[in-house]
Design a protein around this motif. Structure first.
Motif, short mmCIF file in Angstrom:
data_model
loop_
_atom_site.label_atom_id
_atom_site.label_comp_id
_atom_site.label_asym_id
_atom_site.label_seq_id
_atom_site.Cartn_x
_atom_site.Cartn_y
_atom_site.Cartn_z
N VAL A 77 0.82 -1.21 -0.12
CA VAL A 77 0.10 -0.15 -0.06
C VAL A 77 0.78 1.22 0.01
O VAL A 77 0.73 2.13 -0.68
N ALA A 78 1.91 1.35 0.99
CA ALA A 78 2.69 2.50 0.96
C ALA A 78 3.83 2.63 -0.15
O ALA A 78 3.68 3.64 -0.87
N GLN A 79 4.19 1.52 -0.82
CA GLN A 79 5.04 1.74 -1.76
C GLN A 79 4.41 1.94 -3.30
O GLN A 79 4.93 2.76 -3.88
N LEU A 80 3.07 1.60 -3.32
CA LEU A 80 2.51 2.07 -4.52
C LEU A 80 1.64 3.29 -4.38
O LEU A 80 0.64 3.29 -5.37
N ASP A 81 1.46 3.77 -3.24
CA ASP A 81 0.69 4.79 -2.92
C ASP A 81 -1.03 4.59 -3.31
O ASP A 81 -1.49 5.32 -4.13
N ILE A 82 -1.55 3.38 -3.03
CA ILE A 82 -2.80 2.71 -3.27
C ILE A 82 -3.70 3.88 -2.21
O ILE A 82 -3.43 4.05 -1.32
N ASP A 83 -4.83 3.94 -3.17
CA ASP A 83 -5.75 4.86 -2.69
C ASP A 83 -7.40 4.45 -2.37
O ASP A 83 -8.36 5.02 -2.12
#
Length: 306
Positions: free
Chosen positions: A35-41
């Protein structure tokens, strides 16, 4: 999961298929790294209680919106409750961020659910309604929903066990699980859920089968102290002894009714009894160590309630 990713299309940034029973914190941390690595929203959870539990764990930590698509009868999708395991203990949290914003029910996604999982998942849902009936904060609306949920699932499970692709029976079961999920999310649970969380988190027992094996004994323990709940269950199950009716229903459909055969060691009976008195839940009958131990012991032995 790949089919879902195709449906979402370009908005599908990543796929995580490592959800595990009892929502281990270690697994959530793996997903959180993505989630953090790919900036998931946003999060889409597809599957049973484990997948939805992981989705809720991510939302709890991030505030991200969720779309969940349940494929079992767990009812978790309707609650703001999250149970997480770490260091052999299962801790329950409640927070508005945990409740999914959108739930999509598609009965066709449940038709391939194996019969054994369908049965125990349905019994798990029934447990939510049973405890909602005698919850300290229940109300007439929830009681009506709980009675209808139990009635629907108790009628549907034998039909789908006989014919797993029976769409009408699957619809009836999914409808019942939705009602029971609303009950779970609207009231406080009691000794049954406390014990199931304790047993699952401490001994890594399968979630729905543990609910199935324990429910008749927890209900029998409380029966004499919850007359209104018992009357509703008598009507819903068409039986004068609801605890026996639930035991016989599950057993007749092939469910394992012994915690011993689910993997719980005998010495765990005393340990689980001790753990049950930490952070005690409200319960209609006063919790006494010998009585609670007897509940666990009877479930461990797979004994039919008297």
């Amino acid at each position: 999961m790949e089919a879902l990713k195709e449906v979402i299309g370009a908005n599908a940034v990543a796929l995580f298929d490592g959800a595990a029973m009892h929502t281990p914190v270690a697994v959530t941390e793996q997903a959180m790294a993505i989630v953090a690595q790919l900036d998931i929203d946003g999060v889409v959870g597809l599957g049973g209680g484990s997948s939805i539990g992981l989705s809720k764990a991510i939302a709890f930590r991030t505030g991200l919106p969720q779309i969940v698509v349940p494929t079992t009868y767990s009812g978790s999708e309707m609650t703001a409750i999250l149970g997480e395991t770490q260091d052999g203990l299962k801790i329950t949290k409640s927070d508005p961020r945990i409740r999914p914003e959108t739930v999509i029910y598609d009965v066709e996604l449940t038709t391939t659910l194996p019969v054994d999982i369908s049965v125990t998942s349905g019994m798990n849902a029934i447990a939510h309604a049973v405890e909602a009936l005698y919850a300290h904060d229940t109300n007439p609306v929830i009681a009506a929903l709980a009675e209808e949920g139990v009635r629907s699932l108790a009628a549907a499970l034998p039909k789908l066990a006989k014919s797993p692709d029976n769409i009408s029976a699957r619809e009836q079961a999914l409808y019942g699980s939705w009602l029971c999920g609303i009950c779970l999310g609207s009231t406080a649970m009691a000794i049954h859920h406390k014990l199931c969380h304790t047993l699952g988190g401490t001994f890594d027992l399968p979630h729905a089968p543990t609910h199935t094996a324990l429910l008749p004994h927890a209900l029998a323990y409380n029966a004499g102290h919850a007359p209104q709940a018992i009357e509703r269950l008598k009507r819903a199950l068409n039986h004068d002894n609801p605890a026996v009716a639930l035991f016989d229903l599950a057993q007749s459909l092939g469910a394992e009714m012994s915690l011993k055969n689910l993997g719980m060691p005998e010495e765990g009976i005393d340990r689980a009894t001790d753990l049950a008195f930490k952070n005690v839940y409200p319960n209609p009958r006063r919790l006494e160590p010998e009585g609670v131990r007897q509940v666990i012991s009877d479930a461990w032995n797979g004994k039919r309630p008297a």
